[in-house]
Design a protein around this motif. Structure first.
Motif, PDB file in Angstrom:
ATOM      1  N   LEU A  93       0.833  -1.197   0.000  1.00 16.84           N
ATOM      2  CA  LEU A  93       0.000   0.000   0.000  1.00 16.84           C
ATOM      3  C   LEU A  93       0.863   1.241   0.000  1.00 16.84           C
ATOM      4  N   THR A  94       0.411   2.254  -0.704  1.00 15.74           N
ATOM      5  CA  THR A  94       1.116   3.526  -0.725  1.00 15.74           C
ATOM      6  C   THR A  94       0.120   4.648  -0.505  1.00 15.74           C
ATOM      7  N   ARG A  95       0.572   5.718   0.085  1.00 15.84           N
ATOM      8  CA  ARG A  95      -0.335   6.820   0.424  1.00 15.84           C
ATOM      9  C   ARG A  95      -0.771   7.566  -0.838  1.00 15.84           C
ATOM     10  N   ILE A  96      -2.050   7.910  -0.886  1.00 16.27           N
ATOM     11  CA  ILE A  96      -2.590   8.689  -1.994  1.00 16.27           C
ATOM     12  C   ILE A  96      -2.095  10.127  -1.855  1.00 16.27           C
ATOM     13  N   SER A  97      -1.536  10.661  -2.908  1.00 17.39           N
ATOM     14  CA  SER A  97      -1.013  12.019  -2.829  1.00 17.39           C
ATOM     15  C   SER A  97      -2.152  13.032  -2.748  1.00 17.39           C
ATOM     16  N   GLU A  98      -1.844  14.193  -2.155  1.00 15.90           N
ATOM     17  CA  GLU A  98      -2.829  15.266  -2.066  1.00 15.90           C
ATOM     18  C   GLU A  98      -3.297  15.680  -3.463  1.00 15.90           C
ATOM     19  N   GLU A  99      -2.362  15.710  -4.394  1.00 11.33           N
ATOM     20  CA  GLU A  99      -2.686  16.129  -5.762  1.00 11.33           C
ATOM     21  C   GLU A  99      -3.641  15.149  -6.428  1.00 11.33           C
ATOM     22  N   LEU A 100      -3.348  13.855  -6.297  1.00 14.28           N
ATOM     23  CA  LEU A 100      -4.205  12.845  -6.910  1.00 14.28           C
ATOM     24  C   LEU A 100      -5.596  12.864  -6.289  1.00 14.28           C
ATOM     25  N   PHE A 101      -5.653  12.937  -4.970  1.00 12.89           N
ATOM     26  CA  PHE A 101      -6.952  12.931  -4.287  1.00 12.89           C
ATOM     27  C   PHE A 101      -7.762  14.168  -4.668  1.00 12.89           C
ATOM     28  N   ALA A 102      -7.101  15.312  -4.731  1.00 11.61           N
ATOM     29  CA  ALA A 102      -7.789  16.569  -5.053  1.00 11.61           C
ATOM     30  C   ALA A 102      -8.320  16.585  -6.475  1.00 11.61           C
ATOM     31  N   SER A 103      -7.704  15.809  -7.371  1.00  5.08           N
ATOM     32  CA  SER A 103      -8.146  15.802  -8.774  1.00  5.08           C
ATOM     33  C   SER A 103      -9.570  15.277  -8.913  1.00  5.08           C
ATOM     34  N   TYR A 104     -10.037  14.514  -7.917  1.00  4.85           N
ATOM     35  CA  TYR A 104     -11.403  13.981  -7.936  1.00  4.85           C
ATOM     36  C   TYR A 104     -12.420  14.937  -7.307  1.00  4.85           C
ATOM     37  N   GLN A 105     -11.938  16.014  -6.699  1.00 11.94           N
ATOM     38  CA  GLN A 105     -12.816  16.969  -6.014  1.00 11.94           C
ATOM     39  C   GLN A 105     -13.802  16.209  -5.115  1.00 11.94           C
ATOM     40  N   PRO A 106     -13.306  15.533  -4.104  1.00  5.33           N
ATOM     41  CA  PRO A 106     -14.133  14.647  -3.268  1.00  5.33           C
ATOM     42  C   PRO A 106     -15.334  15.355  -2.639  1.00  5.33           C
ATOM     43  N   GLU A 107     -16.369  14.572  -2.422  1.00  7.07           N
ATOM     44  CA  GLU A 107     -17.596  15.054  -1.794  1.00  7.07           C
ATOM     45  C   GLU A 107     -17.740  14.425  -0.412  1.00  7.07           C
ATOM     46  N   ASP A 108     -18.539  15.060   0.437  1.00  5.31           N
ATOM     47  CA  ASP A 108     -18.766  14.544   1.785  1.00  5.31           C
ATOM     48  C   ASP A 108     -19.932  13.568   1.861  1.00  5.31           C
ATOM     49  N   LYS A 109     -20.748  13.524   0.837  1.00  2.00           N
ATOM     50  CA  LYS A 109     -21.968  12.718   0.878  1.00  2.00           C
ATOM     51  C   LYS A 109     -21.640  11.234   1.023  1.00  2.00           C
ATOM     52  N   GLU A 110     -22.287  10.589   1.998  1.00  2.00           N
ATOM     53  CA  GLU A 110     -22.077   9.172   2.278  1.00  2.00           C
ATOM     54  C   GLU A 110     -23.419   8.454   2.212  1.00  2.00           C
ATOM     55  N   ILE A 111     -23.490   7.333   1.480  1.00  2.00           N
ATOM     56  CA  ILE A 111     -24.798   6.709   1.262  1.00  2.00           C
ATOM     57  C   ILE A 111     -25.068   5.516   2.173  1.00  2.00           C
ATOM     58  N   PHE A 112     -24.046   5.013   2.845  1.00  2.11           N
ATOM     59  CA  PHE A 112     -24.236   3.906   3.787  1.00  2.11           C
ATOM     60  C   PHE A 112     -23.697   4.299   5.151  1.00  2.11           C
ATOM     61  N   GLU A 113     -24.375   3.840   6.201  1.00  2.00           N
ATOM     62  CA  GLU A 113     -23.825   3.966   7.525  1.00  2.00           C
ATOM     63  C   GLU A 113     -22.716   2.936   7.684  1.00  2.00           C
ATOM     64  N   PHE A 114     -21.970   3.043   8.750  1.00  2.00           N
ATOM     65  CA  PHE A 114     -20.858   2.117   8.981  1.00  2.00           C
ATOM     66  C   PHE A 114     -21.352   0.671   9.006  1.00  2.00           C
ATOM     67  N   SER A 115     -20.644  -0.201   8.312  1.00  2.00           N
ATOM     68  CA  SER A 115     -20.978  -1.626   8.281  1.00  2.00           C
ATOM     69  C   SER A 115     -19.848  -2.428   8.908  1.00  2.00           C
TER      70      SER A 115
END
Length: 237
Positions: A119-141
């Motif tokens: 496993l390798t850490r996702i870079s800030e640049e790569l993660f930001a390219s997706y413009q992540p959203e906060d919306k979550e459709i499932f509660e914790f399972s």
């Protein structure tokens, strides 16, 4: 960023009951995810050139209504979260022509270093390219757990068509394998409303594969084993 796509199902996407097959559902979600990644500048080819790769580790799918033959589908997908780590979550909603939700899903991905297979850490640049959203459709399972015992076991003969360009079974095929292990009455009912999949290890063309079945309360679980090692767990509810 929410990515939107429209899909017109093919005749081969439906099973013998005229329902959109479980494997087709995963294929539709997978295609939307790949198209979104490409639009974000993170195509599979480019990632491989950079020595990293996304590995799918889990699926959670909730079916509110099975789309019937002839229905066009609208897919919305987005990457969820704020702080990049080594894993990322992607959510999906499939709706019909009346904009009524019929399926929702969540996928978990891990980023690995191809040279070390770790496993390798996702870079800030790569993660930001997706413009992540906060919306979550499932509660914790709770984590999908391996049954302590199985009530049935079946050997599966792999076909050449089961192996993809990476030299192992493609992730959407495992659900079809799991269906082969179900009792005929469960298979014929074709009425599961929730499916969870946990990928442990790829099945390769040289593996001896066994499907192991367990039924408990309201769920049926299939363990897919390659050369005696658990490769995938599929849970139907």
């Amino acid at each position: 960023m929410y990515y939107h796509a429209r899909y017109i199902p093919r005749p081969s996407d439906y099973n013998r009951n005229g329902n959109l097959s479980y494997e087709a559902i995963l294929q539709i979600l997978e295609t939307a995810a790949n198209d979104h990644s490409r639009s974000a500048g993170d195509s599979i080819a480019d990632a491989n050139k950079n020595g990293i790769a996304w590995i799918l580790t889990e699926w959670q799918v909730k079916i509110l209504r099975r789309p019937q033959n002839g229905e066009c589908l609208n897919i919305t997908t987005w990457v969820r979260g704020k702080t990049p780590a080594s894993t990322a979550f992607r959510d999906f909603i499939i709706s019909d022509n009346d904009d009524i939700e019929v399926i929702r899903a969540e996928a978990k991905f891990a980023l690995i270093d191809l040279k070390t297979s770790k496993l390798t850490r996702i870079s800030e640049e790569l993660f930001a390219s997706y413009q992540p959203e906060d919306k979550e459709i499932f509660e914790f399972s709770q984590r999908l757990r391996t049954p302590t015992e199985y009530s049935a076991e079946t050997e599966l003969n792999l076909r050449r068509s089961d192996i993809d360009f990476n030299g192992h079974v493609h992730n959407t095929r495992y659900i079809d394998f799991a269906l082969q292990a179900l009792p005929m009455d469960s298979f014929d009912r074709d009425s599961f409303s929730k499916i969870r999949i946990s990928y442990k290890k790829p099945v390769t063309e040289n593996n001896t594969v066994f499907l192991k079945y367990n039924s408990q309360e309201f769920k049926e679980t299939v363990g897919i084993y390659g050369d005696g090692i658990l490769c995938c767990l599929v849970e139907f509810m």
